[in-house]
Scaffold this motif. Structure first.
Motif, PDB file in Angstrom:
ATOM      1  N   ILE A   1       3.912  14.006 -15.258  1.00 39.45           N
ATOM      2  CA  ILE A   1       3.664  15.233 -16.026  1.00 39.45           C
ATOM      3  C   ILE A   1       2.194  15.630 -16.082  1.00 39.45           C
ATOM      4  O   ILE A   1       1.841  16.590 -16.753  1.00 39.45           O
ATOM      5  N   GLN A   2       1.309  14.889 -15.411  1.00 38.59           N
ATOM      6  CA  GLN A   2      -0.104  15.262 -15.376  1.00 38.59           C
ATOM      7  C   GLN A   2      -0.767  14.732 -14.115  1.00 38.59           C
ATOM      8  O   GLN A   2      -0.441  13.669 -13.624  1.00 38.59           O
ATOM      9  N   ARG A   3      -1.691  15.518 -13.603  1.00 32.00           N
ATOM     10  CA  ARG A   3      -2.431  15.159 -12.394  1.00 32.00           C
ATOM     11  C   ARG A   3      -3.847  15.728 -12.495  1.00 32.00           C
ATOM     12  O   ARG A   3      -4.090  16.695 -13.208  1.00 32.00           O
ATOM     13  N   GLY A   4      -4.769  15.141 -11.748  1.00 30.15           N
ATOM     14  CA  GLY A   4      -6.096  15.729 -11.619  1.00 30.15           C
ATOM     15  C   GLY A   4      -7.154  15.097 -12.495  1.00 30.15           C
ATOM     16  O   GLY A   4      -7.183  13.894 -12.692  1.00 30.15           O
ATOM     17  N   ALA A   5      -8.035  15.934 -13.013  1.00 31.07           N
ATOM     18  CA  ALA A   5      -9.185  15.486 -13.796  1.00 31.07           C
ATOM     19  C   ALA A   5      -9.296  16.319 -15.067  1.00 31.07           C
ATOM     20  O   ALA A   5      -8.662  17.370 -15.194  1.00 31.07           O
ATOM     21  N   ALA A   6     -10.121  15.847 -15.997  1.00 27.59           N
ATOM     22  CA  ALA A   6     -10.312  16.551 -17.265  1.00 27.59           C
ATOM     23  C   ALA A   6     -11.753  16.394 -17.719  1.00 27.59           C
ATOM     24  O   ALA A   6     -12.445  15.440 -17.344  1.00 27.59           O
ATOM     25  N   GLY A   7     -12.205  17.328 -18.538  1.00 26.34           N
ATOM     26  CA  GLY A   7     -13.530  17.237 -19.120  1.00 26.34           C
ATOM     27  C   GLY A   7     -13.527  16.288 -20.301  1.00 26.34           C
ATOM     28  O   GLY A   7     -12.587  16.285 -21.095  1.00 26.34           O
ATOM     29  N   ILE A   8     -14.551  15.452 -20.395  1.00 27.20           N
ATOM     30  CA  ILE A   8     -14.689  14.539 -21.533  1.00 27.20           C
ATOM     31  C   ILE A   8     -16.121  14.611 -22.064  1.00 27.20           C
ATOM     32  O   ILE A   8     -17.041  14.989 -21.350  1.00 27.20           O
ATOM     33  N   ASP A   9     -16.298  14.258 -23.317  1.00 26.45           N
ATOM     34  CA  ASP A   9     -17.611  14.147 -23.947  1.00 26.45           C
ATOM     35  C   ASP A   9     -17.890  12.673 -24.176  1.00 26.45           C
ATOM     36  O   ASP A   9     -17.028  11.956 -24.677  1.00 26.45           O
ATOM     37  N   MET A  10     -19.085  12.240 -23.817  1.00 18.33           N
ATOM     38  CA  MET A  10     -19.498  10.867 -24.091  1.00 18.33           C
ATOM     39  C   MET A  10     -20.705  10.919 -25.014  1.00 18.33           C
ATOM     40  O   MET A  10     -21.632  11.699 -24.787  1.00 18.33           O
ATOM     41  N   ARG A  11     -20.692  10.111 -26.059  1.00 17.72           N
ATOM     42  CA  ARG A  11     -21.821  10.064 -26.982  1.00 17.72           C
ATOM     43  C   ARG A  11     -22.896   9.163 -26.402  1.00 17.72           C
ATOM     44  O   ARG A  11     -22.606   8.086 -25.898  1.00 17.72           O
ATOM     45  N   GLY A  12     -24.143   9.629 -26.479  1.00 17.44           N
ATOM     46  CA  GLY A  12     -25.256   8.866 -25.944  1.00 17.44           C
ATOM     47  C   GLY A  12     -26.332   8.623 -26.979  1.00 17.44           C
ATOM     48  O   GLY A  12     -26.449   9.357 -27.969  1.00 17.44           O
ATOM     49  N   ASP A  13     -27.122   7.608 -26.740  1.00 16.35           N
ATOM     50  CA  ASP A  13     -28.255   7.274 -27.588  1.00 16.35           C
ATOM     51  C   ASP A  13     -29.306   8.384 -27.498  1.00 16.35           C
ATOM     52  O   ASP A  13     -29.565   8.915 -26.422  1.00 16.35           O
ATOM     53  N   SER A  14     -29.933   8.729 -28.600  1.00 14.98           N
ATOM     54  CA  SER A  14     -30.917   9.819 -28.615  1.00 14.98           C
ATOM     55  C   SER A  14     -32.143   9.504 -27.760  1.00 14.98           C
ATOM     56  O   SER A  14     -32.868  10.416 -27.358  1.00 14.98           O
ATOM     57  N   SER A  15     -32.362   8.240 -27.440  1.00 12.56           N
ATOM     58  CA  SER A  15     -33.498   7.876 -26.600  1.00 12.56           C
ATOM     59  C   SER A  15     -33.353   8.408 -25.175  1.00 12.56           C
ATOM     60  O   SER A  15     -34.312   8.402 -24.405  1.00 12.56           O
ATOM     61  N   LEU A  16     -32.177   8.920 -24.808  1.00 13.77           N
ATOM     62  CA  LEU A  16     -31.934   9.452 -23.466  1.00 13.77           C
ATOM     63  C   LEU A  16     -32.443  10.878 -23.275  1.00 13.77           C
ATOM     64  O   LEU A  16     -32.468  11.381 -22.155  1.00 13.77           O
ATOM     65  N   VAL A  17     -32.859  11.552 -24.326  1.00 16.72           N
ATOM     66  CA  VAL A  17     -33.239  12.962 -24.249  1.00 16.72           C
ATOM     67  C   VAL A  17     -34.313  13.210 -23.192  1.00 16.72           C
ATOM     68  O   VAL A  17     -34.172  14.099 -22.348  1.00 16.72           O
ATOM     69  N   GLU A  18     -35.385  12.448 -23.217  1.00 16.57           N
ATOM     70  CA  GLU A  18     -36.472  12.668 -22.247  1.00 16.57           C
ATOM     71  C   GLU A  18     -36.001  12.436 -20.815  1.00 16.57           C
ATOM     72  O   GLU A  18     -36.382  13.170 -19.902  1.00 16.57           O
ATOM     73  N   LYS A  19     -35.180  11.436 -20.597  1.00 15.50           N
ATOM     74  CA  LYS A  19     -34.651  11.156 -19.262  1.00 15.50           C
ATOM     75  C   LYS A  19     -33.732  12.292 -18.800  1.00 15.50           C
ATOM     76  O   LYS A  19     -33.800  12.739 -17.662  1.00 15.50           O
ATOM     77  N   LEU A  20     -32.879  12.791 -19.694  1.00 16.04           N
ATOM     78  CA  LEU A  20     -31.948  13.865 -19.338  1.00 16.04           C
ATOM     79  C   LEU A  20     -32.674  15.177 -19.057  1.00 16.04           C
ATOM     80  O   LEU A  20     -32.233  15.955 -18.217  1.00 16.04           O
ATOM     81  N   ARG A  21     -33.781  15.434 -19.729  1.00 17.54           N
ATOM     82  CA  ARG A  21     -34.563  16.661 -19.494  1.00 17.54           C
ATOM     83  C   ARG A  21     -35.088  16.740 -18.066  1.00 17.54           C
ATOM     84  O   ARG A  21     -35.338  17.819 -17.544  1.00 17.54           O
ATOM     85  N   LYS A  22     -35.279  15.594 -17.422  1.00 16.71           N
ATOM     86  CA  LYS A  22     -35.822  15.544 -16.071  1.00 16.71           C
ATOM     87  C   LYS A  22     -34.765  15.742 -14.985  1.00 16.71           C
ATOM     88  O   LYS A  22     -35.108  15.889 -13.827  1.00 16.71           O
ATOM     89  N   ILE A  23     -33.494  15.757 -15.364  1.00 17.84           N
ATOM     90  CA  ILE A  23     -32.415  15.928 -14.390  1.00 17.84           C
ATOM     91  C   ILE A  23     -32.091  17.411 -14.286  1.00 17.84           C
ATOM     92  O   ILE A  23     -31.865  18.083 -15.291  1.00 17.84           O
ATOM     93  N   GLU A  24     -32.070  17.931 -13.071  1.00 24.27           N
ATOM     94  CA  GLU A  24     -31.768  19.343 -12.838  1.00 24.27           C
ATOM     95  C   GLU A  24     -30.247  19.517 -12.742  1.00 24.27           C
ATOM     96  O   GLU A  24     -29.637  19.182 -11.736  1.00 24.27           O
ATOM     97  N   PHE A  25     -29.648  20.035 -13.800  1.00 24.37           N
ATOM     98  CA  PHE A  25     -28.199  20.244 -13.832  1.00 24.37           C
ATOM     99  C   PHE A  25     -27.885  21.649 -13.335  1.00 24.37           C
ATOM    100  O   PHE A  25     -27.797  22.593 -14.108  1.00 24.37           O
ATOM    101  N   THR A  26     -27.719  21.794 -12.032  1.00 28.63           N
ATOM    102  CA  THR A  26     -27.337  23.079 -11.443  1.00 28.63           C
ATOM    103  C   THR A  26     -25.869  23.075 -11.056  1.00 28.63           C
ATOM    104  O   THR A  26     -25.368  24.030 -10.504  1.00 28.63           O
ATOM    105  N   GLY A  27     -25.210  22.009 -11.333  1.00 31.66           N
ATOM    106  CA  GLY A  27     -23.797  21.819 -11.015  1.00 31.66           C
ATOM    107  C   GLY A  27     -23.412  20.436 -11.488  1.00 31.66           C
ATOM    108  O   GLY A  27     -24.060  19.857 -12.356  1.00 31.66           O
TER     109      GLY A  27
END
Length: 96
Positions: free
Chosen positions: A36-62
């Motif tokens: 009754i189900q196939r494929g993929a789904a969107g999920i949210d993962m909680r992360g430590d706030s210390s990741l903010v600076e690292k995530l700012r450096k990643i270019e999310f264009t897709g």
């Protein structure tokens, strides 16, 4: 674990006298394949706030494939939450 990451947001503030500070990482994950189900789904993962600076450096264009490291953090009464503690884009992904 390898995850396909779409983006992130930083959540920081105060609610009813209790402060919060964490990151939400938006991912695409395979679903359990059933009749009754196939494929993929969107999920949210909680992360430590210390990741903010690292995530700012990643270019999310897709969707970016990343190596995501998590750990279980106790929340009390035998309960826990899985928290992202490190995230590294794959070599083929763009990072600033």
């Amino acid at each position: 674990m390898k995850m396909n990451v779409c983006g992130w947001s930083h959540k920081k503030g105060d609610f009813d006298g209790r402060s919060y500070d964490y990151v939400v990482i938006y991912c695409i994950s395979r679903m359990e394949q059933k009749d009754i189900q196939r494929g993929a789904a969107g999920i949210d993962m909680r992360g430590d706030s210390s990741l903010v600076e690292k995530l700012r450096k990643i270019e999310f264009t897709g969707i970016i494939q990343c190596e995501v490291e998590t750990e279980a953090r106790a929340t009390g009464k035998g309960q826990f939450v899985e928290t992202v503690v490190n995230i590294v884009p794959s070599l083929s992904s763009k990072a600033a």
